[in-house]
Design an enzyme around this catalytic site. Structure first.
Site, PDB file in Angstrom:
ATOM      1  N   SER A 249     -14.868  13.755  -2.541  1.00 59.97           N
ATOM      2  CA  SER A 249     -13.525  14.337  -2.717  1.00 59.97           C
ATOM      3  C   SER A 249     -13.149  14.414  -4.183  1.00 59.97           C
ATOM      4  O   SER A 249     -12.631  15.428  -4.656  1.00 59.97           O
ATOM      5  CB  SER A 249     -12.478  13.507  -1.966  1.00 59.97           C
ATOM      6  OG  SER A 249     -12.683  13.590  -0.582  1.00 59.97           O
TER       7      SER A 249
ATOM      8  N   ASP B 162       0.045   4.903   1.052  1.00 53.24           N
ATOM      9  CA  ASP B 162      -0.048   5.792   2.216  1.00 53.24           C
ATOM     10  C   ASP B 162       0.228   5.047   3.520  1.00 53.24           C
ATOM     11  O   ASP B 162      -0.437   4.066   3.844  1.00 53.24           O
ATOM     12  CB  ASP B 162      -1.440   6.435   2.292  1.00 53.24           C
ATOM     13  CG  ASP B 162      -1.666   7.474   1.207  1.00 53.24           C
ATOM     14  OD1 ASP B 162      -0.714   8.185   0.859  1.00 53.24           O
ATOM     15  OD2 ASP B 162      -2.804   7.568   0.711  1.00 53.24           O
TER      16      ASP B 162
ATOM     17  N   ASP C  42       0.863  -1.174   0.000  1.00 50.95           N
ATOM     18  CA  ASP C  42       0.000   0.000   0.000  1.00 50.95           C
ATOM     19  C   ASP C  42       0.905   1.231   0.000  1.00 50.95           C
ATOM     20  O   ASP C  42       2.044   1.172   0.473  1.00 50.95           O
ATOM     21  CB  ASP C  42      -0.905  -0.014   1.239  1.00 50.95           C
ATOM     22  CG  ASP C  42      -1.854   1.171   1.263  1.00 50.95           C
ATOM     23  OD1 ASP C  42      -2.479   1.455   0.220  1.00 50.95           O
ATOM     24  OD2 ASP C  42      -1.962   1.820   2.317  1.00 50.95           O
TER      25      ASP C  42
ATOM     26  N   GLU D 287     -13.415   7.113   9.725  1.00 44.45           N
ATOM     27  CA  GLU D 287     -12.425   6.158   9.211  1.00 44.45           C
ATOM     28  C   GLU D 287     -11.707   5.428  10.341  1.00 44.45           C
ATOM     29  O   GLU D 287     -11.437   4.233  10.253  1.00 44.45           O
ATOM     30  CB  GLU D 287     -11.396   6.890   8.340  1.00 44.45           C
ATOM     31  CG  GLU D 287     -10.329   5.978   7.776  1.00 44.45           C
ATOM     32  CD  GLU D 287      -9.305   6.720   6.924  1.00 44.45           C
ATOM     33  OE1 GLU D 287      -8.637   6.047   6.126  1.00 44.45           O
ATOM     34  OE2 GLU D 287      -9.170   7.955   7.055  1.00 44.45           O
TER      35      GLU D 287
ATOM     36  N   SER E 182      -3.225   1.731  -3.869  1.00 42.86           N
ATOM     37  CA  SER E 182      -3.520   2.917  -3.085  1.00 42.86           C
ATOM     38  C   SER E 182      -4.979   3.300  -3.258  1.00 42.86           C
ATOM     39  O   SER E 182      -5.531   3.192  -4.352  1.00 42.86           O
ATOM     40  CB  SER E 182      -2.640   4.089  -3.524  1.00 42.86           C
ATOM     41  OG  SER E 182      -2.931   5.235  -2.746  1.00 42.86           O
ATOM     42  N   ALA E 183      -5.570   3.747  -2.176  1.00 40.34           N
ATOM     43  CA  ALA E 183      -6.905   4.343  -2.257  1.00 40.34           C
ATOM     44  C   ALA E 183      -6.755   5.811  -2.631  1.00 40.34           C
ATOM     45  O   ALA E 183      -7.723   6.531  -2.780  1.00 40.34           O
ATOM     46  CB  ALA E 183      -7.629   4.207  -0.931  1.00 40.34           C
TER      47      ALA E 183
END
Length: 170
Positions: free
Chosen positions: A113, A44, A42, A92, A160-161
């Site tokens: 977003s 982040d 991932d 979250e 990645s999100a």
């Protein structure tokens, strides 16, 4: 043109994963004959550190955070992005909500977003500037991992999100 538009559009799976058909096709092609080690990471807070200065408590930016704090984007955008962060970030990290409860809320967050981002005039130069100005640090040892994986022909897949163009620029 229609084929290019289809190939690069984001599509969403039931599990919340989004990617373009072209990205999925390229990944499947690259991994089609992999019967050995594949490194999956991932971006982040895994490839990047949570803090740029842990001793001083200075947090590092996420890929969304890099864009959200970019000075060349409109003050209205930054204010709306901050309002979304203030609303959704506590959810979250909520210890009282299940993953199943959080998922649709997180999907709502990234849809909103991304809708805000589409209202801005973002270019590759904007992304380069945002990354240059950002507080972000690649985890020590990642450059060596990437180099060794390449030298040994081991696929390194970064998920990645976050925002793919930002991840590539970092």
């Amino acid at each position: 043109v229609a084929l290019l538009r289809w190939a690069t559009q984001l599509r969403e799976a039931a599990d919340g994963v989004m990617c373009s058909p072209l990205s999925e096709l390229v990944l499947r092609w690259r991994l089609r004959s992999v019967d050995r080690l594949v490194i999956v990471a991932d971006f982040d807070r895994t490839i990047t550190t949570a803090f740029v200065d842990a001793a001083a408590g200075v947090a590092g930016s996420t890929s969304h955070g890099i864009i959200e704090s970019c000075s060349v984007l409109s003050p209205a955008y930054r204010a709306q992005a901050q309002a979304l962060l203030d609303k959704y970030h506590p959810i979250e990290f909520s210890a009282t909500l299940s993953k199943e409860e959080k998922l649709p809320i997180m999907q709502e967050w990234y849809r909103q977003s991304h809708a805000l981002l589409l209202e801005e005039d973002i270019s590759e130069a904007t992304i380069r500037q945002a990354v240059a100005d950002a507080s972000i640090r690649i985890r020590p040892g990642f450059a060596e991992l990437r180099r060794e994986a390449g030298a040994r022909d081991i696929p390194l897949v970064v998920f990645s999100a976050g925002l793919g163009n930002v991840v590539k620029e970092v």
